[in-house]
Design a protein around this motif. Structure first.
Motif, PDB file in Angstrom:
ATOM      1  N   TYR A  11       0.853  -1.190   0.000  1.00 19.29           N
ATOM      2  CA  TYR A  11       0.000   0.000   0.000  1.00 19.29           C
ATOM      3  C   TYR A  11       0.882   1.232   0.000  1.00 19.29           C
ATOM      4  CZ  TYR A  11      -4.299  -2.565   0.966  1.00 19.29           C
ATOM      5  OH  TYR A  11      -5.390  -3.388   0.874  1.00 19.29           O
ATOM      6  N   HIS A  12       0.498   2.241  -0.765  1.00 17.78           N
ATOM      7  CA  HIS A  12       1.221   3.511  -0.759  1.00 17.78           C
ATOM      8  C   HIS A  12       0.596   4.382   0.320  1.00 17.78           C
ATOM      9  CE1 HIS A  12       2.302   7.576  -2.488  1.00 17.78           C
ATOM     10  NE2 HIS A  12       3.445   7.001  -2.157  1.00 17.78           N
ATOM     11  N   LEU A  13       1.340   4.631   1.386  1.00 15.41           N
ATOM     12  CA  LEU A  13       0.748   5.231   2.581  1.00 15.41           C
ATOM     13  C   LEU A  13       1.067   6.720   2.747  1.00 15.41           C
ATOM     14  CD1 LEU A  13       1.294   2.153   4.887  1.00 15.41           C
ATOM     15  CD2 LEU A  13      -0.832   2.886   3.807  1.00 15.41           C
TER      16      LEU A  13
ATOM     17  N   LEU B 107       1.197  10.743   0.227  1.00 16.22           N
ATOM     18  CA  LEU B 107       0.825  11.451  -0.996  1.00 16.22           C
ATOM     19  C   LEU B 107       2.118  11.922  -1.645  1.00 16.22           C
ATOM     20  CD1 LEU B 107      -1.686  12.670  -2.533  1.00 16.22           C
ATOM     21  CD2 LEU B 107      -1.223  14.771  -1.254  1.00 16.22           C
ATOM     22  N   ASP B 108       2.320  11.574  -2.918  1.00 15.74           N
ATOM     23  CA  ASP B 108       3.542  12.003  -3.595  1.00 15.74           C
ATOM     24  C   ASP B 108       3.301  13.319  -4.308  1.00 15.74           C
ATOM     25  OD1 ASP B 108       4.735   9.753  -2.659  1.00 15.74           O
ATOM     26  OD2 ASP B 108       4.864   8.716  -4.596  1.00 15.74           O
ATOM     27  N   LEU B 109       4.127  14.303  -3.988  1.00 17.31           N
ATOM     28  CA  LEU B 109       4.023  15.640  -4.570  1.00 17.31           C
ATOM     29  C   LEU B 109       5.330  15.969  -5.267  1.00 17.31           C
ATOM     30  CD1 LEU B 109       2.551  17.389  -1.396  1.00 17.31           C
ATOM     31  CD2 LEU B 109       1.270  16.806  -3.458  1.00 17.31           C
TER      32      LEU B 109
ATOM     33  N   GLY C 115       9.413  12.125   2.977  1.00 18.43           N
ATOM     34  CA  GLY C 115      10.345  11.126   2.474  1.00 18.43           C
ATOM     35  C   GLY C 115      11.064  11.530   1.199  1.00 18.43           C
ATOM     36  N   HIS C 116      12.171  10.813   0.926  1.00 15.98           N
ATOM     37  CA  HIS C 116      13.000  10.936  -0.288  1.00 15.98           C
ATOM     38  C   HIS C 116      13.782  12.251  -0.379  1.00 15.98           C
ATOM     39  CE1 HIS C 116      10.740   7.445  -1.312  1.00 15.98           C
ATOM     40  NE2 HIS C 116       9.646   8.101  -1.670  1.00 15.98           N
ATOM     41  N   CYS C 117      13.983  12.959   0.742  1.00 15.41           N
ATOM     42  CA  CYS C 117      14.650  14.272   0.688  1.00 15.41           C
ATOM     43  C   CYS C 117      16.087  14.154   0.197  1.00 15.41           C
ATOM     44  CB  CYS C 117      14.642  14.911   2.077  1.00 15.41           C
ATOM     45  SG  CYS C 117      12.971  15.237   2.657  1.00 15.41           S
TER      46      CYS C 117
ATOM     47  N   ASP D 175      12.535  12.931  -8.704  1.00 18.36           N
ATOM     48  CA  ASP D 175      12.568  13.849  -7.565  1.00 18.36           C
ATOM     49  C   ASP D 175      11.133  14.157  -7.130  1.00 18.36           C
ATOM     50  OD1 ASP D 175      12.458  16.508  -6.221  1.00 18.36           O
ATOM     51  OD2 ASP D 175      14.630  16.454  -6.528  1.00 18.36           O
ATOM     52  N   HIS D 176      10.781  13.804  -5.890  1.00 23.26           N
ATOM     53  CA  HIS D 176       9.456  14.147  -5.362  1.00 23.26           C
ATOM     54  C   HIS D 176       9.460  14.071  -3.848  1.00 23.26           C
ATOM     55  CE1 HIS D 176       8.885   9.717  -5.233  1.00 23.26           C
ATOM     56  NE2 HIS D 176       7.952   9.967  -4.324  1.00 23.26           N
ATOM     57  N   LEU D 177       8.375  14.551  -3.272  1.00 20.89           N
ATOM     58  CA  LEU D 177       8.189  14.455  -1.824  1.00 20.89           C
ATOM     59  C   LEU D 177       7.136  13.402  -1.533  1.00 20.89           C
ATOM     60  CD1 LEU D 177       8.209  15.428   1.191  1.00 20.89           C
ATOM     61  CD2 LEU D 177       6.490  17.122   0.521  1.00 20.89           C
ATOM     62  N   HIS D 178       7.484  12.449  -0.658  1.00 18.33           N
ATOM     63  CA  HIS D 178       6.479  11.520  -0.143  1.00 18.33           C
ATOM     64  C   HIS D 178       6.001  12.132   1.166  1.00 18.33           C
ATOM     65  CE1 HIS D 178       4.633   7.568   0.936  1.00 18.33           C
ATOM     66  NE2 HIS D 178       4.887   8.013   2.158  1.00 18.33           N
ATOM     67  N   PHE D 179       4.753  12.637   1.154  1.00 17.19           N
ATOM     68  CA  PHE D 179       4.205  13.332   2.312  1.00 17.19           C
ATOM     69  C   PHE D 179       3.278  12.392   3.084  1.00 17.19           C
ATOM     70  CE2 PHE D 179       0.829  16.509   3.780  1.00 17.19           C
ATOM     71  CZ  PHE D 179       1.524  16.835   4.945  1.00 17.19           C
TER      72      PHE D 179
HETATM   73 ZN   LIG Z   1       5.326   8.001  -1.978  1.00 17.59          ZN
END
Ligand SMILES: [Zn+2]
Length: 455
Positions: free
Chosen positions: A334-336, A338-340, A382-384, A413-417
């Motif tokens: 599950y993707h837990l 929001l990817d921005l 995440g992913h910073c 490149d994105h933010l996992h919020f």
């Molecule tokens: Zn994500």
């Protein structure tokens, strides 16, 4: 003369031997043991006069009789009495409360357990004991009432509840959610009131929340939180694993984790990363975000969240991802969050102040700061590519905490919020929607305060 004298000496010595020997026999024999029976009562000092009291009596030579009395200021009631035919080394009793408990008005009573053993000591009377236990009588269940709550909760979403709990001897107070989850409430506004956020885990088809209060005497009260359940549908994505992805990102990640050491083959490596490594990373997140403080909540006002300016949503919360290779099922997750995404290495600025509880590398999540906002509400990033805050730091509203990147399990490149309520990932979109926050958080608090002030 001498013979007679010798004879009487022998007699005297023999007599002495018999007396001393007899005394020694009596002194050391089990028949004459001098230890009083031991009485143990299983109690924390409270009794609701409903559940039986557990009493254990033991003795070396054996217990031959016992009596259990309930003593109030006015009277003494025999609860149990028994004279045994054969002595027993240990006896377990379940002492039932007296039949007419309404006649017991005292808040404090004594339980007296008398026991006698079968020893011949004490001129054949044996050893006896009388143990006195002081008990506080509490027959009343805690009083629970829901003061205010969010009207509805969506699958994967959050809700708020405020309730009143009264009891002189409260022991435990929590809200039971799914899977025996215990949401811990915090004292709210005025004495006797409590507040808690709730979360419906995205993978669960239904949700139920019940406030539970127990007291020291074992009385239990329950109050169901009347939430309208909105079963939101989430996307199920079937994703084909490409050789490029497996030989690139997965091969790189496989070198990094202890779980993938010695695992051969890209599909096996992918499975271990997507399941074992992910589970370990999520466990850390759940542990960190399960903590709630004991302090009283006077106000709780969150600003609409939007950590990345001019961002586009590139992946949704709650996506159920199923992975296939050449048509064969490999793994799922599950993707837990929001990817921005906006520009590469864009600045991340949370709109709410808080305390940094973690700021380190966390496997698939890459470089990941995590912030506590109070009331069991946490956000993670995440992913910073770089992180500007450290664990223990206080951050202000709109302070730059990190830059987006692709550390961990990220292609671009994105933010996992991520947003969490007491260790459960919830839909960030709700906390990014001012209308939702007004209806489900601000108004619930406002209504509760008005109700409390009227009482
Ligand atoms: Zn994500």
């Amino acid at each position: 003369m001498s013979n007679k004298k010798n004879g009487s000496s022998v007699g005297l010595i023999l007599g002495l031997i018999i007396i001393v020997g007899g005394a020694l026999f009596v002194y050391s024999s089990a028949m004459f043991e001098r230890v009083t029976p031991e009485v143990k009562v299983q109690s924390n000092g409270y009794w609701n006069l409903k559940k039986p009291l557990k009493v254990e009596i033991s003795d070396e030579s054996g217990v031959i009789s016992y009596k259990v009395k309930l003593v109030t200021k006015e009277k003494s009631v025999d609860l149990l009495y028994e004279k045994l035919i054969t002595a027993k080394k240990s006896i377990s009793l379940e002492v039932e409360p007296p039949r007419s408990t309404y006649s017991i008005k005292d808040k404090k009573i004594k339980i007296v357990v008398e026991a006698q053993d079968i020893s011949k000591w004490n001129y054949l009377k044996g050893n006896s004991t009388a143990k006195v236990i002081d008990l506080v009588i509490d027959k009343r269940r805690p009083q629970l009432s829901i003061v205010s709550n969010s009207y509805k909760i969506s699958r994967g979403g959050s809700a708020l509840v405020i309730f009143k709990a009264e009891d002189e001897n409260i022991k435990e107070l929590y809200i039971e959610g799914n899977h025996d989850k215990k949401f811990k409430p915090q004292p709210f506004y005025k004495d006797g009131y409590y507040i808690s956020l709730l979360a419906w885990p995205v993978a669960d088809p239904s949700f139920k929340a019940t406030v539970i209060a127990t007291d020291m005497a074992g009385n239990i009260a329950k109050a169901y939180v009347p939430l309208y359940l909105k079963n939101k549908e989430y996307r199920v994505s079937n994703i084909k694993l490409s050789d490029k992805f497996l030989k690139g990102k997965i091969a790189d990640l496989a070198e990094e984790f202890s779980q993938t050491q010695g695992v051969e083959g890209p599909l096996e490596q992918f499975k271990v990363i997507n399941e074992d490594v992910r589970a370990k990373n999520e466990q850390l997140i759940h542990e960190l975000s399960s903590k709630v403080k004991d302090e009283r909540v006077k106000r709780f006002k969150m600003n609409k969240m939007y950590p990345l300016k001019n961002a586009q949503v590139v992946a949704h919360f709650g996506d159920h991802r199923k992975y296939y290779y050449n048509g064969n099922y490999i793994s799922e997750s599950y993707h837990l969050g929001l990817d921005l995404a906006s520009n590469a290495m864009a600045t991340i600025k949370p709109q709410n102040a808080g305390e940094v509880v973690f700021s380190d590398y966390n496997g698939l999540y890459g470089n990941m700061p995590m912030i506590y906002h109070g009331l069991g509400l946490y956000t993670l990033y995440g992913h910073c590519s770089s992180v500007k805050v450290g664990s223990g730091d206080s951050v202000l509203k709109n302070e730059v905490i990190a830059n987006t990147g692709k550390s961990g399990y990220a292609m671009g490149d994105h933010l996992h919020f991520g947003v969490l309520v007491q260790g459960i990932e919830v839909r960030p979109q709700e906390w990014m929607d001012s209308q939702w926050m007004k209806l489900n958080i601000d108004n619930v608090i406002k209504n509760a305060k008005e109700t409390i002030d009227r009482n």
